[in-house]
Design a protein around this motif. Structure first.
Motif, PDB file in Angstrom:
ATOM      1  N   LYS A   1      -7.198   8.097   2.889  1.00 23.33           N
ATOM      2  CA  LYS A   1      -7.719   8.292   4.224  1.00 23.33           C
ATOM      3  C   LYS A   1      -6.911   7.630   5.299  1.00 23.33           C
ATOM      4  N   ASP A   2      -6.351   6.421   4.722  1.00 22.25           N
ATOM      5  CA  ASP A   2      -5.706   5.643   5.787  1.00 22.25           C
ATOM      6  C   ASP A   2      -4.935   4.614   5.019  1.00 22.25           C
ATOM      7  N   VAL A   3      -3.509   4.457   5.628  1.00 24.23           N
ATOM      8  CA  VAL A   3      -2.759   3.610   4.826  1.00 24.23           C
ATOM      9  C   VAL A   3      -1.579   2.976   5.818  1.00 24.23           C
ATOM     10  N   SER A   4      -1.272   1.676   5.674  1.00 21.59           N
ATOM     11  CA  SER A   4      -0.517   0.983   6.208  1.00 21.59           C
ATOM     12  C   SER A   4       0.377  -0.092   5.358  1.00 21.59           C
ATOM     13  N   PHE A   5       1.484  -0.077   5.773  1.00 22.16           N
ATOM     14  CA  PHE A   5       2.448  -1.184   5.120  1.00 22.16           C
ATOM     15  C   PHE A   5       3.246  -1.961   5.922  1.00 22.16           C
ATOM     16  N   GLU A   6       3.235  -3.373   6.182  1.00 27.32           N
ATOM     17  CA  GLU A   6       3.909  -4.046   6.842  1.00 27.32           C
ATOM     18  C   GLU A   6       4.712  -5.111   6.230  1.00 27.32           C
ATOM     19  N   ALA A   7       5.912  -5.279   6.612  1.00 24.19           N
ATOM     20  CA  ALA A   7       6.739  -6.400   6.001  1.00 24.19           C
ATOM     21  C   ALA A   7       7.588  -7.164   7.332  1.00 24.19           C
TER      22      ALA A   7
END
Length: 156
Positions: free
Chosen positions: A17-23
């Motif tokens: 439903k929702d996804v986030s990836f941060e580096a």
């Protein structure tokens, strides 16, 4: 003599439903020795969609810090659409609160691992989670809170 209606329970769909990836500290994060501190935050939720369908979600936030700096942050809401017909309420709550998250967790774990690897970091295989125990803890906390509220009510 009529028989009681047959109980039916089935998984209809599994989806993100929702996804986030941060580096936020890449590429500098890749030049340091990899000894991460990994923190997990996990929540489950079940809601009625219509008379026969329920959406169950498992939301996880994974934060990996290396040498005090955030290497990566992943947020994922893994969901499932479940059909539930003629299931008594006392059985439905543990199904939505424990059984369904147990079904969804392998998909969530694979998706987290894929995101981390595609982000350039070493694989992250999350340990199994006992959703039955988490559900029981949530029930006990709700009962304790309800008893606390009852005790605070003035006697009339």
């Amino acid at each position: 003599m009529s028989e009681a209606p047959q109980a039916q329970f089935a998984l209809q769909r599994i989806y993100i439903k929702d996804v986030s990836f941060e580096a936020p500290n890449s590429p500098a994060a890749f030049t340091k020795q990899w000894k991460p501190e990994v923190k997990l935050d996990l929540n489950t939720n079940g809601r009625k969609v219509d008379e026969q369908h329920y959406e169950v979600s498992v939301k996880i936030t994974v934060t990996a810090k290396n040498e005090g700096e955030t290497a990566f942050l992943v947020e994922l809401v893994q969901c499932g659409l479940f059909a539930a017909v003629n299931i008594p309420e006392q059985q439905l709550a543990p199904m939505l609160g424990a059984m369904c998250p147990n079904i969804l967790f392998p998909y969530l774990r694979e998706n987290i691992d894929n995101l981390v690897v595609k982000g350039g970091f070493p694989a992250l295989m999350l340990a199994p989670i006992n959703f039955d125990a988490l559900y029981q803890k949530k029930v006990m906390e709700a009962q304790a809170a309800a008893q606390g509220e009852a005790a605070e009510q003035p006697i009339q």
